[in-house]
Scaffold this motif. Structure first.
Motif, mmCIF file in Angstrom:
data_model
loop_
_atom_site.group_PDB
_atom_site.id
_atom_site.type_symbol
_atom_site.label_atom_id
_atom_site.label_comp_id
_atom_site.label_asym_id
_atom_site.label_seq_id
_atom_site.Cartn_x
_atom_site.Cartn_y
_atom_site.Cartn_z
ATOM 1 N N ALA A 64 0.812 -1.225 0.000
ATOM 2 C CA ALA A 64 0.000 0.000 0.000
ATOM 3 C C ALA A 64 0.844 1.274 0.000
ATOM 4 O O ALA A 64 0.627 2.161 -0.827
ATOM 5 C CB ALA A 64 -0.984 -0.010 1.164
ATOM 6 N N PRO A 65 1.837 1.425 0.904
ATOM 7 C CA PRO A 65 2.646 2.656 0.856
ATOM 8 C C PRO A 65 3.444 2.800 -0.435
ATOM 9 O O PRO A 65 3.695 3.923 -0.888
ATOM 10 C CB PRO A 65 3.559 2.545 2.072
ATOM 11 N N GLU A 99 1.130 4.116 -2.969
ATOM 12 C CA GLU A 99 0.811 5.508 -2.624
ATOM 13 C C GLU A 99 1.982 6.459 -2.855
ATOM 14 O O GLU A 99 1.806 7.672 -2.805
ATOM 15 C CB GLU A 99 0.373 5.587 -1.160
ATOM 16 N N GLN A 148 6.186 5.084 -7.247
ATOM 17 C CA GLN A 148 4.747 4.899 -7.438
ATOM 18 C C GLN A 148 4.431 4.374 -8.830
ATOM 19 O O GLN A 148 3.618 3.451 -8.981
ATOM 20 C CB GLN A 148 4.029 6.229 -7.188
#
Length: 414
Positions: free
Chosen positions: A71-72, A75, A93
């Motif tokens: 997830a990070p 993001e 990303q």
């Protein structure tokens, strides 16, 4: 060196445990970490704010950050760190979109000739349902976005497939679905380090995605893994030359430099290995089986990746096998119970315990998530590794724990 590990699961505990063995490391930090990591590192309170964590790393003079969860990365945590001149092991990303969007990954594979299942992507539920009627079952329905390893439905009838499409596309926020042909074969995982130029495959492993023995029950984030998974040299060469290298070269052609670890989830078919999915980070629980077998310094390898000088690196592996068994909370994966008290005795030689969903409550250690503990057995061969892991599990105080009793059986049969 000051090293920061981002995440709080079993994968991150394994990364931290391995990093702690590096002579390069002078201080270790975990954000936010879990109780099992406290003996190894200083835990950093973190609520998921990427900018705040980048500020912390800059202020504390962190020399290298290892990012565990997807997830990070999706993001843009790597971008925030790189903007501040901080070294980070993990893709940007744009590069992490190989996991953040299955539709993007499939398009990339199609463009650069990477073998994978035939597919179509849809945002319109009517068109998706019409396509299902056309292709029939069995078929695979995937949520294109992040789903913590649980966004895949292998449907053996059209009703199940249509329900999976409805669950993804009828959400208020919308969605995108990937419908793939059903592939037959043996599943395996190959993790590889890359600095965007060189590729360094690690030993193959095998995850066990289904909740119950015999590959029954719902999909999960993974209920256990074994390493090394028996994969012949010719197949490993096909994976490196026909899958991993074209992926990294294709991304570079798109203007994307990928630095970190690539997870290739594979189906070993009669026609050769085909990609089921790409992930932008270490697998969980594959990392818990692979990392204990790595003799080489993980921090040194990660530093070479982050600095773009991986060429020439040759990791050394222990001549052993590892088996990671996941202990999950009752109700997992739909509604795992939290707050169940845990008692973990000191593991014997040849057994490791990595914390995943644990926390400190008023009465001590307790469950805080679905997958709670990883018990890893090490041995001269897989049979011994499995024996050690399974012998220790009954000694753990974890009422109602769910775990599979058949981890590694497929690998043993090979």
């Amino acid at each position: 060196m000051k090293v920061l590990v981002v995440g709080s699961g079993g994968r991150e505990h394994a990364l931290l445990w391995k990093a702690a063995q590096s002579p390069l490391v002078t201080a270790l930090y975990a954000a936010p970490g879990n109780p099992g990591m406290e003996a190894l590192a200083e835990r950093v309170p973190w609520d998921g704010d990427l900018e705040a964590l980048a500020e912390f790393a800059e202020r504390e003079g962190i020399d290298l950050t290892l990012v565990g969860p997807e997830a990070p990365l999706v993001e843009g945590i790597a971008d925030r760190f790189l903007e501040r001149g901080l070294l980070v092991f993990g893709p940007t990303q744009r590069a992490a979109m190989i996991e953040g969007s299955k539709a993007f990954a499939k398009t990339l594979m199609e463009r650069y000739g990477i073998p994978t299942a035939r597919y179509r992507t849809f945002r319109d539920p009517i068109l998706a349902l019409e396509y299902l009627e056309e292709v029939g079952a069995p078929v695979v329905v995937k949520d294109s976005g992040l789903a913590a390893g649980k966004g895949v439905t292998v449907a053996f009838d059209l009703h199940q497939a249509k329900q999976a499409v409805a669950n993804i596309l009828n959400r208020a926020e919308g969605g995108e679905v990937v419908i793939e042909e059903y592939l037959e074969g043996v599943e395996a995982t190959v993790l590889a380090l890359t600095d965007g130029k060189s590729i360094l495959p690690l030993i193959p492993s095998q995850d066990h995605k289904r909740l119950l023995d015999g590959d029954q029950g719902p999909m999960t984030g993974g209920m256990g893994a074994v390493a090394p998974f028996p994969m012949d040299e010719a197949t490993q060469k096909q994976v490196e030359e026909g899958i991993l290298k074209p992926l990294i070269q294709g991304l570079r052609a798109e203007g994307v430099l990928y630095r970190g670890v690539v997870y290739a989830g594979l189906m070993l078919t009669r026609e050769g290995p085909k990609v089921l999915e790409f992930n932008a980070r270490f697998g969980d629980p594959e990392a818990q089986a692979v990392l204990p077998l790595l003799e080489s310094d993980l921090v040194e390898l990660a530093l070479r990746v982050a600095e773009g000088r991986l060429e020439g690196a040759r990791p050394v592996w222990k001549p052993m096998a590892a088996a990671a068994i996941v202990l999950a909370s009752p109700g997992y994966p739909e509604a795992p119970r939290k707050g169940i008290p845990l008692r973990i005795p000191e593991p014997p030689e040849g057994v490791l315990v990595f914390h995943a969903g644990t926390r400190l409550g008023p009465q001590g250690l307790e469950t805080s998530g679905g997958r709670v503990l990883n018990v890893v057995g090490l041995g001269k061969d897989l049979e011994e590794a499995l024996g050690r892991a399974y012998a220790f599990i009954p000694q753990i105080g974890f009422p109602g724990a769910i775990y599979r009793k058949d981890i590694g059986k497929k690998a043993l049969r090979r």
